[in-house]
Scaffold this motif. Structure first.
Motif, mmCIF file in Angstrom:
data_model
loop_
_atom_site.group_PDB
_atom_site.id
_atom_site.type_symbol
_atom_site.label_atom_id
_atom_site.label_comp_id
_atom_site.label_asym_id
_atom_site.label_seq_id
_atom_site.Cartn_x
_atom_site.Cartn_y
_atom_site.Cartn_z
ATOM 1 N N ALA A 118 1.532 -10.569 -14.966
ATOM 2 C CA ALA A 118 0.182 -10.633 -14.403
ATOM 3 C C ALA A 118 0.219 -9.778 -13.138
ATOM 4 C CB ALA A 118 -0.191 -12.075 -14.066
ATOM 5 N N ILE A 119 -0.856 -9.048 -12.894
ATOM 6 C CA ILE A 119 -0.868 -8.098 -11.771
ATOM 7 C C ILE A 119 -2.113 -8.306 -10.918
ATOM 8 C CG2 ILE A 119 -0.911 -5.652 -11.122
ATOM 9 C CD1 ILE A 119 0.434 -5.102 -13.872
ATOM 10 N N TYR A 120 -1.910 -8.399 -9.606
ATOM 11 C CA TYR A 120 -2.992 -8.526 -8.621
ATOM 12 C C TYR A 120 -2.913 -7.308 -7.718
ATOM 13 C CZ TYR A 120 -5.160 -10.091 -4.236
ATOM 14 O OH TYR A 120 -5.925 -10.176 -3.108
ATOM 15 N N THR A 121 -4.031 -6.608 -7.515
ATOM 16 C CA THR A 121 -4.067 -5.493 -6.570
ATOM 17 C C THR A 121 -5.338 -5.586 -5.744
ATOM 18 O OG1 THR A 121 -5.192 -3.989 -8.114
ATOM 19 C CG2 THR A 121 -2.785 -3.921 -8.085
ATOM 20 N N GLN A 122 -5.261 -5.087 -4.510
ATOM 21 C CA GLN A 122 -6.439 -5.045 -3.651
ATOM 22 C C GLN A 122 -6.178 -4.095 -2.497
ATOM 23 O OE1 GLN A 122 -7.777 -8.831 -2.074
ATOM 24 N NE2 GLN A 122 -9.854 -8.066 -1.926
ATOM 25 N N LYS A 123 -7.235 -3.429 -2.070
ATOM 26 C CA LYS A 123 -7.166 -2.570 -0.896
ATOM 27 C C LYS A 123 -7.599 -3.403 0.304
ATOM 28 C CE LYS A 123 -8.008 1.805 -1.168
ATOM 29 N NZ LYS A 123 -6.687 2.315 -0.830
ATOM 30 N N LEU A 124 -6.772 -3.400 1.361
ATOM 31 C CA LEU A 124 -7.066 -4.159 2.561
ATOM 32 C C LEU A 124 -7.998 -3.380 3.476
ATOM 33 C CD1 LEU A 124 -3.502 -5.587 3.267
ATOM 34 C CD2 LEU A 124 -5.321 -6.539 1.861
ATOM 35 N N ASP A 125 -8.562 -4.059 4.473
ATOM 36 C CA ASP A 125 -9.497 -3.411 5.393
ATOM 37 C C ASP A 125 -8.878 -2.231 6.123
ATOM 38 O OD1 ASP A 125 -11.735 -4.895 4.814
ATOM 39 O OD2 ASP A 125 -11.423 -6.337 6.435
ATOM 40 N N ASP A 126 -7.582 -2.279 6.393
ATOM 41 C CA ASP A 126 -6.929 -1.173 7.097
ATOM 42 C C ASP A 126 -6.620 0.011 6.177
ATOM 43 O OD1 ASP A 126 -4.735 -1.996 5.603
ATOM 44 O OD2 ASP A 126 -3.531 -2.589 7.331
ATOM 45 N N GLY A 127 -7.028 -0.081 4.919
ATOM 46 C CA GLY A 127 -6.834 1.003 3.966
ATOM 47 C C GLY A 127 -5.546 0.895 3.166
ATOM 48 N N SER A 128 -4.675 -0.031 3.529
ATOM 49 C CA SER A 128 -3.427 -0.184 2.785
ATOM 50 C C SER A 128 -3.678 -0.990 1.520
ATOM 51 C CB SER A 128 -2.359 -0.858 3.654
ATOM 52 O OG SER A 128 -2.742 -2.171 3.987
#
Length: 175
Positions: A86-96
């Motif tokens: 299972a894979i979770y991805t997200q872009k954080l507010d700082d762009g990382s």
């Protein structure tokens, strides 16, 4: 059918894990695509199966199965994503970017913990932690990783220098 409350629980459960997650994501529609779903309104559980893809802004969860358990009441939901991995991805507010993957990703809303089990891997910025299990306490910002017998009980952590440090080093080396 009581689908809307189940999706609302799913939204709350997955969009709150990382406090610095992309705030714009919270304003986006949550979309769950699966080949099969089962909702048990009486027992307050939902199961999405077969090629499950959840998207909300930059957040994505790709799993074979996602189970939402709300039996214990609001604020105590447990969300379990299973896959190979299972894979979770997200872009954080700082762009990382943050990426987590494991055979099972479990989020417990009451304790605000994320547990990755089976081939666990967590990547953020230029660092990565791998092991058999990784538990991340969101409130305390603490991580506990454990190895498996397959890796002699070891955990691997990789710290990579970020691009800005390598750029500074290059500038210092130039005459």
């Amino acid at each position: 059918m009581r689908l809307v409350p189940s999706l609302a629980l799913l939204t709350v459960a997955f969009v709150q894990p990382f406090s610095h997650a992309g705030q714009d994501d919270f304003l986006q529609d949550l979309k769950v695509v699966a080949q099969k779903q089962f909702v048990d309104g009486k027992n307050k559980t939902s199961v999405f199966q077969n090629d499950v893809l959840i998207t909300q802004g930059s957040l994505t969860i790709d799993a074979d199965e996602v189970e939402v358990i709300a039996t214990f009441g609001e604020g105590k939901e447990v969300i379990i994503a299973r896959g190979a991995p299972a894979i979770y991805t997200q872009k954080l507010d700082d762009g990382s970017d943050v990426k987590a993957q494991a055979n099972e990703i479990r989020y417990e809303r009451e304790t605000r913990t994320i547990t990755l089990t089976g081939g666990a891997e967590l990547q953020q910025n230029s660092s990565m932690v791998t092991g058999d299990s990784i538990v991340f306490d969101i409130e305390k910002e603490q991580l506990i990783a454990e190895g498996s017998e397959e890796n002699d009980g070891r955990v691997t952590t990789i710290f990579r220098p970020d691009a800005t440090n390598s750029d500074k080093k290059d500038e210092q080396e130039q005459p």
